[in-house]
Write an enzyme that holds these catalytic residues in place. Sequence first.
Site, PDB file in Angstrom:
ATOM      1  N   GLY A  71      -8.986  16.825  -4.417  1.00 25.77           N
ATOM      2  CA  GLY A  71     -10.261  16.151  -4.149  1.00 25.77           C
ATOM      3  C   GLY A  71     -10.163  14.658  -4.388  1.00 25.77           C
ATOM      4  O   GLY A  71     -10.336  14.185  -5.520  1.00 25.77           O
ATOM      5  N   SER A 116     -10.749  11.748  -1.334  1.00 22.65           N
ATOM      6  CA  SER A 116     -11.633  10.932  -0.496  1.00 22.65           C
ATOM      7  C   SER A 116     -13.097  11.309  -0.685  1.00 22.65           C
ATOM      8  O   SER A 116     -13.427  12.437  -1.028  1.00 22.65           O
ATOM      9  CB  SER A 116     -11.279  11.121   0.985  1.00 22.65           C
ATOM     10  OG  SER A 116      -9.966  10.733   1.223  1.00 22.65           O
ATOM     11  N   SER A 148      -8.631  19.455   2.316  1.00 20.00           N
ATOM     12  CA  SER A 148      -7.947  20.512   3.066  1.00 20.00           C
ATOM     13  C   SER A 148      -7.945  21.801   2.267  1.00 20.00           C
ATOM     14  O   SER A 148      -7.591  21.810   1.088  1.00 20.00           O
ATOM     15  CB  SER A 148      -6.500  20.117   3.350  1.00 20.00           C
ATOM     16  OG  SER A 148      -6.438  18.834   3.897  1.00 20.00           O
ATOM     17  N   GLU A 207       5.397  11.925  -1.580  1.00 17.75           N
ATOM     18  CA  GLU A 207       4.471  12.412  -0.571  1.00 17.75           C
ATOM     19  C   GLU A 207       4.576  11.567   0.705  1.00 17.75           C
ATOM     20  O   GLU A 207       4.484  12.080   1.812  1.00 17.75           O
ATOM     21  CB  GLU A 207       3.065  12.320  -1.165  1.00 17.75           C
ATOM     22  CG  GLU A 207       1.991  12.915  -0.320  1.00 17.75           C
ATOM     23  CD  GLU A 207       0.622  12.416  -0.766  1.00 17.75           C
ATOM     24  OE1 GLU A 207       0.430  12.225  -1.980  1.00 17.75           O
ATOM     25  OE2 GLU A 207      -0.219  12.205   0.107  1.00 17.75           O
ATOM     26  N   ASN A 239      -2.074   3.950   8.231  1.00 22.20           N
ATOM     27  CA  ASN A 239      -0.898   3.117   8.462  1.00 22.20           C
ATOM     28  C   ASN A 239      -1.201   1.641   8.229  1.00 22.20           C
ATOM     29  O   ASN A 239      -0.315   0.880   7.849  1.00 22.20           O
ATOM     30  CB  ASN A 239      -0.374   3.361   9.878  1.00 22.20           C
ATOM     31  CG  ASN A 239       0.295   4.722   9.974  1.00 22.20           C
ATOM     32  OD1 ASN A 239      -0.186   5.682   9.385  1.00 22.20           O
ATOM     33  ND2 ASN A 239       1.403   4.787  10.680  1.00 22.20           N
ATOM     34  N   GLU A 240      -2.461   1.246   8.436  1.00 25.79           N
ATOM     35  CA  GLU A 240      -2.823  -0.147   8.167  1.00 25.79           C
ATOM     36  C   GLU A 240      -2.658  -0.462   6.681  1.00 25.79           C
ATOM     37  O   GLU A 240      -2.142  -1.512   6.306  1.00 25.79           O
ATOM     38  CB  GLU A 240      -4.276  -0.407   8.601  1.00 25.79           C
ATOM     39  CG  GLU A 240      -4.472  -0.517  10.109  1.00 25.79           C
ATOM     40  CD  GLU A 240      -4.446   0.831  10.832  1.00 25.79           C
ATOM     41  OE1 GLU A 240      -4.356   1.892  10.165  1.00 25.79           O
ATOM     42  OE2 GLU A 240      -4.508   0.816  12.076  1.00 25.79           O
TER      43      GLU A 240
END
Lengths: 399, 339
Positions: free
Chosen positions: A146, A148, A180, A265, A385-386
Amino acid sequence: MTIPAAVARSLVSWPVTEFDALCANDSELAALRTDIREFVVADREEFGWRPAVDSWLARWDAGFSSRLGDAGFVGMTIPTEYGGRGLGHLHRYVVTEELLAQGAPVAAHWFSDRQFAPSLLSYGTDEQRRVMLPIIAAGRMYAAIGMSEHGAGSDLAAVKTRANRVDGGWTLSGTKVWTSGAHLAHRIVVLARTSPLDPDHRHAGFSQFIVEMDSPGITVDPIVQMGGEHHFNEVTFDEVFVADADVLGSIGDGWRQVTSELGFERSGPERILSTVTLILETVRALPDDVDDGTAAAVGDLVARMISLRQLSISVARALAGGEDAATRAALVKDLGTRFEQDSVESAADLLEHVDPLLPESARLWELLTAARLHSPLFTLRGGTNEVLRGVVARGMGVR
Amino acid sequence: MSDLEQLVDELGRRSLESRLGRRGFPDAFDGDLWRNLEETGLSRLTSAEDAGPTESAIVLSGLAKHAGAVPIAETDLLATWLAGRAGIAVPAEGPLTAVLADAEVHDGRITGTAHGVPWPRSAAVVVAARTADGLYVAVVDNPPTEDSHNLAGEPRGSFAFDLPADDVGTLDRHVADEFTRRGAWARCVQVIGTLDATRDLTVAHTTERVQFGRPLSKFQAVQHSLAEMAGETERARAATALAVAAAADFGFGSAATDYAVTVAKVAVGRAVGSVTTIAHQLHGAIGVTVEHRLWLFTMRARSWVDEFGSTAHYARRLGRMVLTADDPWRVVVSCPEPR
């Protein structure tokens, strides 16, 4: 008399070369690679599951996870005293990439194996390890992570879920999103604020909690993806009591705990191989005598995959050796996930050359459809990716 | 840095600094650098000294990082090696170069045309003439060369040759494949050196150059371009490291090296376009001037990736390798046996 394969392999002396080491194929790893391949093929033949794209998110199969655990392929880095095999990160790397290459249904145990077990090993109490690690290694514990929230995506430090001190523990209140597998998980690891936001030290005051999913006050609502799949959830905590014994690590140290092991990760094989089944099955279905342009397209695709894998393994080796490879790990995720996205359309182009009357043709289109629906996630999950390019720029000394 | 890396870096840096502002078309052979390489034993590292591909890679990429104007790969990895295989003598000192050319045998003469010969006027040329039935090797001094140069100004030339068939070294035709593989390997390693230099120059420039009141490197768009550049370079380096390990472990003649060089040539080839384009974009127009040193590296990289087989050529080769494999995944994971 036939000699069992595993015994026969142990009789062969493997030449140890730098080349093999760079391919994660030296001695023990090569034997392990053969073992997991044989296990997966046999399991698929017996249980009939079909290779999927993005199987680490999309294919939840409790039976597979428990069989994999029984065979000793889950929680491989967990010490033997806690029910694991006490092997290294590269062993886990080899097993993970072979599972992904065959599109095996690994989602159920995925986050337990990848994040929760390493966190417990780094920060858990002996009691927590004793209770949970053996079930993880058995492939029978499903963890959700948990992190975001509605207002905290790329900017994780904006997390607002709060833990308030009460007698004997804490009460959690707040809402997590994109979690997820939370609808099927046994436990969730929650990042929450334990002290108010200090604008000058935004990363201070976070803590991590291990929460049973059947605790009173937890509500799970599905977040359905385009295409109709349900893997993500919104998890709401309404005054959920968490005992002191279920704090993970130290109060106030949550930010360091969640960021310290991001390297593994970010640089793992799942950042390159989310579409590998689509790529491999398309290549297998192509006729041997394709034109030069198509052969070059296959070569370009595979060269990108091999070179990214080489980079990923070099980071895994550095991390396993205790080096700081945070910048290169961020590079792997940026490059690898963009490759995953590009590979979907490359595979689509190659599919033009596959005979539509072949029995596998329909199946390939199914994989392509799934890949297109999952593709936008590749460069978002686990840090956009930013954000990663910002990490790389910092590593280059320009930020 | 190892002692060898330090030595190469020092020699290369000295060469680059002493010639700044005097580089042009064509570029001139650097006799001082060459003398330093001979005195330190680096000029024929793998052929005369007790060293292998790992050390050779350090020398090649280290000199490329300083745009050293010498035929170092040609002398050691190609010419001396090939002459040795063919049992013919080459001058014990001085630079050498080498070229593979298709040829025909008629009336006791081997004839053909050599194209793209590196540094043809600065070095004795070892010609590998490939015919339908063999590879003929001879040393040619001062051939009548038609001069040209690559994008970076490095001399390249072509000449017709006409050799007596009874006075050449004769080898199996397939040795030509190893010649090409060695050349491709060397160019990959050298390109990594130029990409490192390109990145260093670009980081330095964007940190120093101020526009809109702040250094370019403080703009997020610029940071992301720099990250992209670093990524492509590291990916190319990882593929090249595998090729270096393959050559060190199994030799240049092995299937493992063939596999790894094929992969590296594609990975490096694709990286060069992206890295050099970003480098020039971030340098602005100053980067395309002859007085700025950027082009010494970007144009070497662009030229070198086309030598010993184009990127598309190796992509086709790798594609065929994958398409005919029993299991394409095994080609991803390693070089399939036998290696």
